[in-house]
Design a protein around this motif. Structure first.
Motif, PDB file in Angstrom:
ATOM      1  N   GLU A 184      -3.437   2.882 -14.107  1.00 30.46           N
ATOM      2  CA  GLU A 184      -3.806   1.499 -14.560  1.00 30.46           C
ATOM      3  C   GLU A 184      -2.889   0.539 -14.090  1.00 30.46           C
ATOM      4  OE1 GLU A 184      -5.234  -1.346 -16.815  1.00 30.46           O
ATOM      5  OE2 GLU A 184      -5.773   0.853 -16.897  1.00 30.46           O
ATOM      6  N   LEU A 185      -1.662   0.828 -13.524  1.00 27.75           N
ATOM      7  CA  LEU A 185      -0.852  -0.512 -12.653  1.00 27.75           C
ATOM      8  C   LEU A 185      -1.647  -0.670 -11.498  1.00 27.75           C
ATOM      9  CD1 LEU A 185       2.761   0.690 -13.540  1.00 27.75           C
ATOM     10  CD2 LEU A 185       1.480  -1.385 -14.395  1.00 27.75           C
ATOM     11  N   LYS A 186      -2.153   0.548 -10.754  1.00 26.90           N
ATOM     12  CA  LYS A 186      -2.867   0.397  -9.492  1.00 26.90           C
ATOM     13  C   LYS A 186      -4.160  -0.209  -9.639  1.00 26.90           C
ATOM     14  CE  LYS A 186      -1.421   4.707  -7.097  1.00 26.90           C
ATOM     15  NZ  LYS A 186      -1.877   5.832  -6.444  1.00 26.90           N
ATOM     16  N   HIS A 187      -4.788  -0.042 -10.712  1.00 27.65           N
ATOM     17  CA  HIS A 187      -5.951  -0.942 -11.103  1.00 27.65           C
ATOM     18  C   HIS A 187      -5.771  -2.246 -11.191  1.00 27.65           C
ATOM     19  CE1 HIS A 187      -9.535  -2.590 -13.366  1.00 27.65           C
ATOM     20  NE2 HIS A 187      -8.449  -2.850 -14.266  1.00 27.65           N
ATOM     21  N   ILE A 188      -4.729  -2.754 -11.458  1.00 24.31           N
ATOM     22  CA  ILE A 188      -4.353  -4.254 -11.990  1.00 24.31           C
ATOM     23  C   ILE A 188      -4.130  -4.556 -10.420  1.00 24.31           C
ATOM     24  CG2 ILE A 188      -2.550  -5.769 -12.554  1.00 24.31           C
ATOM     25  CD1 ILE A 188      -2.285  -4.221 -14.999  1.00 24.31           C
ATOM     26  N   VAL A 189      -3.131  -3.997  -9.574  1.00 24.84           N
ATOM     27  CA  VAL A 189      -2.891  -4.487  -8.207  1.00 24.84           C
ATOM     28  C   VAL A 189      -4.218  -4.531  -7.432  1.00 24.84           C
ATOM     29  CG1 VAL A 189      -1.686  -3.922  -6.160  1.00 24.84           C
ATOM     30  CG2 VAL A 189      -0.561  -3.633  -8.357  1.00 24.84           C
ATOM     31  N   ARG A 190      -5.221  -3.584  -7.469  1.00 26.64           N
ATOM     32  CA  ARG A 190      -5.990  -3.377  -6.466  1.00 26.64           C
ATOM     33  C   ARG A 190      -6.992  -4.700  -7.039  1.00 26.64           C
ATOM     34  NH1 ARG A 190      -7.132   1.268  -7.646  1.00 26.64           N
ATOM     35  NH2 ARG A 190      -8.417   0.983  -9.586  1.00 26.64           N
ATOM     36  N   GLU A 191      -7.254  -4.996  -8.321  1.00 22.08           N
ATOM     37  CA  GLU A 191      -8.450  -6.027  -8.700  1.00 22.08           C
ATOM     38  C   GLU A 191      -7.616  -7.564  -8.301  1.00 22.08           C
ATOM     39  OE1 GLU A 191     -11.150  -5.883  -9.765  1.00 22.08           O
ATOM     40  OE2 GLU A 191     -11.288  -3.555 -10.082  1.00 22.08           O
ATOM     41  N   MET A 192      -6.187  -7.560  -7.915  1.00 18.05           N
ATOM     42  CA  MET A 192      -5.958  -8.780  -7.508  1.00 18.05           C
ATOM     43  C   MET A 192      -5.779  -8.694  -5.994  1.00 18.05           C
ATOM     44  SD  MET A 192      -2.857 -10.023 -10.058  1.00 18.05           S
ATOM     45  CE  MET A 192      -2.734 -11.518  -9.387  1.00 18.05           C
ATOM     46  N   ALA A 193      -6.431  -7.732  -5.292  1.00 15.59           N
ATOM     47  CA  ALA A 193      -6.581  -7.480  -3.861  1.00 15.59           C
ATOM     48  C   ALA A 193      -5.328  -7.560  -3.219  1.00 15.59           C
ATOM     49  CB  ALA A 193      -7.471  -8.754  -3.504  1.00 15.59           C
ATOM     50  N   LEU A 194      -4.393  -6.989  -3.876  1.00 19.56           N
ATOM     51  CA  LEU A 194      -3.061  -6.629  -3.177  1.00 19.56           C
ATOM     52  C   LEU A 194      -2.659  -5.296  -2.674  1.00 19.56           C
ATOM     53  CD1 LEU A 194      -1.123  -8.710  -5.957  1.00 19.56           C
ATOM     54  CD2 LEU A 194      -1.689  -9.563  -3.712  1.00 19.56           C
ATOM     55  N   HIS A 195      -1.751  -5.222  -1.866  1.00 19.78           N
ATOM     56  CA  HIS A 195      -1.596  -3.976  -1.508  1.00 19.78           C
ATOM     57  C   HIS A 195       0.030  -3.554  -1.917  1.00 19.78           C
ATOM     58  CE1 HIS A 195      -5.039  -3.391   0.783  1.00 19.78           C
ATOM     59  NE2 HIS A 195      -4.819  -4.606   1.015  1.00 19.78           N
ATOM     60  N   ALA A 196       0.463  -2.258  -2.325  1.00 21.59           N
ATOM     61  CA  ALA A 196       1.588  -1.921  -3.006  1.00 21.59           C
ATOM     62  C   ALA A 196       2.334  -0.480  -2.178  1.00 21.59           C
ATOM     63  CB  ALA A 196       1.474  -1.860  -4.271  1.00 21.59           C
ATOM     64  N   ILE A 197       3.475  -0.676  -2.077  1.00 18.42           N
ATOM     65  CA  ILE A 197       4.373   0.637  -2.057  1.00 18.42           C
ATOM     66  C   ILE A 197       4.900   1.171  -3.299  1.00 18.42           C
ATOM     67  CG2 ILE A 197       6.031   1.839  -0.856  1.00 18.42           C
ATOM     68  CD1 ILE A 197       5.639  -0.109   1.584  1.00 18.42           C
ATOM     69  N   TRP A 198       4.500   2.210  -3.820  1.00 21.52           N
ATOM     70  CA  TRP A 198       4.976   2.816  -5.145  1.00 21.52           C
ATOM     71  C   TRP A 198       6.194   3.773  -4.909  1.00 21.52           C
ATOM     72  CZ3 TRP A 198       2.264   0.596  -9.063  1.00 21.52           C
ATOM     73  CH2 TRP A 198       1.256  -0.112  -8.839  1.00 21.52           C
ATOM     74  N   LEU A 199       7.165   3.365  -5.756  1.00 20.92           N
ATOM     75  CA  LEU A 199       8.319   4.271  -5.652  1.00 20.92           C
ATOM     76  C   LEU A 199       8.746   4.448  -7.267  1.00 20.92           C
ATOM     77  CD1 LEU A 199       8.975   1.443  -3.462  1.00 20.92           C
ATOM     78  CD2 LEU A 199      11.048   2.295  -3.545  1.00 20.92           C
ATOM     79  N   THR A 200       8.253   5.785  -7.231  1.00 22.18           N
ATOM     80  CA  THR A 200       7.362   6.710  -6.591  1.00 22.18           C
ATOM     81  C   THR A 200       6.061   6.884  -7.520  1.00 22.18           C
ATOM     82  OG1 THR A 200       8.118   8.758  -7.608  1.00 22.18           O
ATOM     83  CG2 THR A 200       9.240   7.711  -5.616  1.00 22.18           C
ATOM     84  N   ASP A 201       5.127   7.677  -6.818  1.00 20.84           N
ATOM     85  CA  ASP A 201       3.627   7.834  -7.204  1.00 20.84           C
ATOM     86  C   ASP A 201       3.368   9.265  -7.447  1.00 20.84           C
ATOM     87  OD1 ASP A 201       1.083   7.708  -7.829  1.00 20.84           O
ATOM     88  OD2 ASP A 201       0.382   6.842  -5.796  1.00 20.84           O
ATOM     89  N   TYR A 202       3.271   9.737  -8.617  1.00 18.42           N
ATOM     90  CA  TYR A 202       2.947  11.056  -8.945  1.00 18.42           C
ATOM     91  C   TYR A 202       1.894  11.335  -9.856  1.00 18.42           C
ATOM     92  CZ  TYR A 202       6.019   9.657 -12.891  1.00 18.42           C
ATOM     93  OH  TYR A 202       6.953   9.020 -13.878  1.00 18.42           O
ATOM     94  N   SER A 203       0.964  10.151  -9.722  1.00 13.16           N
ATOM     95  CA  SER A 203      -0.431  10.032 -10.303  1.00 13.16           C
ATOM     96  C   SER A 203      -1.374  11.049 -10.035  1.00 13.16           C
ATOM     97  CB  SER A 203      -0.884   8.587 -10.215  1.00 13.16           C
ATOM     98  OG  SER A 203      -1.306   8.479  -8.978  1.00 13.16           O
ATOM     99  N   GLU A 204      -1.015  11.661  -8.752  1.00 18.60           N
ATOM    100  CA  GLU A 204      -2.033  12.822  -8.356  1.00 18.60           C
ATOM    101  C   GLU A 204      -1.164  14.183  -8.377  1.00 18.60           C
ATOM    102  OE1 GLU A 204      -5.118  12.395  -5.427  1.00 18.60           O
ATOM    103  OE2 GLU A 204      -4.412  10.287  -5.108  1.00 18.60           O
ATOM    104  N   THR A 205       0.039  14.046  -7.812  1.00 24.17           N
ATOM    105  CA  THR A 205       0.752  15.318  -7.780  1.00 24.17           C
ATOM    106  C   THR A 205       1.196  15.983  -8.849  1.00 24.17           C
ATOM    107  OG1 THR A 205       2.930  13.882  -7.621  1.00 24.17           O
ATOM    108  CG2 THR A 205       1.946  14.216  -5.569  1.00 24.17           C
ATOM    109  N   LEU A 206       1.007  15.174 -10.114  1.00 21.56           N
ATOM    110  CA  LEU A 206       1.333  15.808 -11.154  1.00 21.56           C
ATOM    111  C   LEU A 206       0.231  15.747 -12.319  1.00 21.56           C
ATOM    112  CD1 LEU A 206       5.123  15.276 -12.025  1.00 21.56           C
ATOM    113  CD2 LEU A 206       4.201  17.399 -11.550  1.00 21.56           C
TER     114      LEU A 206
END
Length: 475
Positions: A184-206
């Motif tokens: 959901e946080l990625k959705h907000i960042v993506r809709e604002m046309a921004l790019h982020a480095i996530w510290l850390t991102d286990y949205s897929e690994t888990l």
């Protein structure tokens, strides 16, 4: 006025906390190809794996140095050297994280020194190998997660080569959240046309998919290259004060990356703070889709206020999620009667007193406590709703109080790790769930926006209407 209390007992009964190593292990799972070595007994690795597997419903791989009675007396150096060699040869990871335990800290093993010796003896191995201090007699699972993030901030980012050099990205530290929250946080960042480095991102690994053939490492996760370039980001946003706040300040102090420490974006006001910070950092405007989602949340709060206003709620869990939940339940018209955490942080408690005063409610803020203590409070002065993780089910069953499950661990329900409670969409889902539980537990139905009391009848066998917060009286 809100007050701060603590329990008198030294022993914990039905604690809300987990051990410190599990926090570092979870955070490390958000780095692609990274493997954890738990420097302690086998049980020190088995318990966190068990907890994480039951919550995320994914296989969790953690190595152990398997300390025994002998190594407790003579030290676990040889076990750790062997573990590092075995992990490198068998898995070829992108990074190895060694977390300490109560045992290895008590016997005094110099883990950083052992890692240095391993690197000197194996110069061909150039991957990062980090040591994180996670004895469970200091802090809890949140401490382990936070200590890991500080090690990342101190050791992995490259130095900026040129003044003002940036990668155009934002470092975002979500803290202890679920995979659904990160998405959901990625959705907000993506809709604002921004790019982020996530510290850390286990949205897929888990929370991954089933792939044939099975990949060597779980898909997803922040790469080592991204972490190395994080020193060139335009800003760092920590979305939890107590997990990631110190790491954000390290980026500011060491790499001149401005730090923004925000409350966990649960509810309208806290999500607004996150979106507003993104606009301030980048000068990007808020897109229509986020404006629509915000308006939909406002509408949900208006539509449900007559059912939730005036309810007394007990909240329990980690400090950051409690701050966010407190804001949301007040936005719903409810009163957070009890706010309980296992944390010993007096500054957090004082901050929560200020938060509740600003929100116009009175709460008992209970620190360094457990669910047995909460149960005693509820028996003396009942509440209408419990909000917290699965361990609250014992209170819910005993007192016949509905429990809204959020946080970690949720082990008696399926799929909750895929849900989101952050952002506008997450808040809408939580508002819906809370209101539906009120319908299910307190009423046989709804007539003209009024709850019908369970098992209560008026003079002419008509259901008795209860006050609903919109000015209606009893009929």
């Amino acid at each position: 006025m809100s007050c701060v209390t603590t329990q008198d007992r030294a022993v914990a009964i039905n604690p809300t906390r987990s051990c410190a190593p599990i926090g570092a292990m979870l955070a490390n799972y958000g780095i692609h190809g990274a493997i954890t070595i738990n420097h302690g007994s086998q049980g020190c690795a088995t318990y966190p794996r068990h907890q994480m597997a039951r919550h995320f419903r994914e296989p969790v791989e953690v190595a152990s140095t398997s300390l025994t009675e002998k190594t407790t007396v003579y030290g676990g150096k040889n076990n750790l050297l062997s573990a590092l060699k075995n992990i490198w040869e068998r898995f070829n990871p992108t990074m190895i994280m060694v977390c300490s335990t109560c045992l290895s800290e008590t016997i005094g093993d110099d883990i950083p020194g052992i890692i240095d010796e391993f690197k000197d003896n194996n110069p061909e191995i150039t991957i990062p190998i980090l040591s994180v201090k996670t004895p469970s007699y200091i802090g809890n699972h949140a401490t382990g997660f936070d200590n890991f993030l500080k090690e990342i901030a101190n050791n992995l980012p490259d130095r900026r080569k040129k003044k003002g050099e940036t990668n155009g990205k934002i470092n975002i530290i979500p803290g202890w959240v679920n995979p659904g929250d990160i998405r959901e946080l990625k959705h907000i960042v993506r809709e604002m046309a921004l790019h982020a480095i996530w510290l850390t991102d286990y949205s897929e690994t888990l929370d991954g998919g089933y792939y044939e053939p099975r990949p060597h490492f779980a898909r997803g996760g922040t790469t080592i290259e991204e972490l190395q370039s994080s020193s060139k980001s335009i800003a760092t946003i920590a979305l939890q004060r107590h997990i990631g706040g110190d790491a954000a300040h390290i980026y500011e102090r060491r790499h001149n990356v401005p730090a923004h420490i925000l409350p966990m974006p649960i509810g309208l006001e806290n999500t607004d703070a996150f979106v507003d910070t993104l606009t301030e950092i980048t000068d990007h405007t808020v897109p229509e889709i986020l404006q629509v989602e915000r308006a939909r949340l406002l509408d949900a709060l208006v539509d449900t206020h007559m059912f939730t206003s005036g309810l007394r709620v007990a909240l329990f869990g980690d400090p950051d999620i409690l701050e966010g939940l407190t804001s949301l339940v007040v936005e719903m018209g409810m009163t957070p009667a009890y706010i309980l955490t296992a944390s010993e942080s007096k500054p957090w408690a004082e901050h929560m007193v200020e938060v509740t005063q600003e929100l116009g409610v009175e709460s008992e803020i209970i620190i360094k406590s457990d669910l047995h203590e909460l149960h005693k409070r509820i028996k003396a002065k009942p509440v209408d709703l419990l909000i917290g993780h699965s361990k609250g089910k014992f209170i819910a069953d005993a007192e016949k109080i509905p429990l809204v499950r959020v946080g970690f661990p949720v082990e008696d329900r399926f799929g909750y790790h895929r849900r989101s409670i952050v952002g506008y969409n997450g808040a809408i889902s939580l508002v819906d769930e809370i209101t539906n539980i009120v319908f299910e537990r307190r009423a046989t139905g709804v007539v003209s926006n009024t709850l019908l009391e369970l098992g209560v009848e008026g003079p002419s066998t008509m259901p008795l209407l209860i006050p609903n917060g919109n000015g209606n009286g009893k009929h």
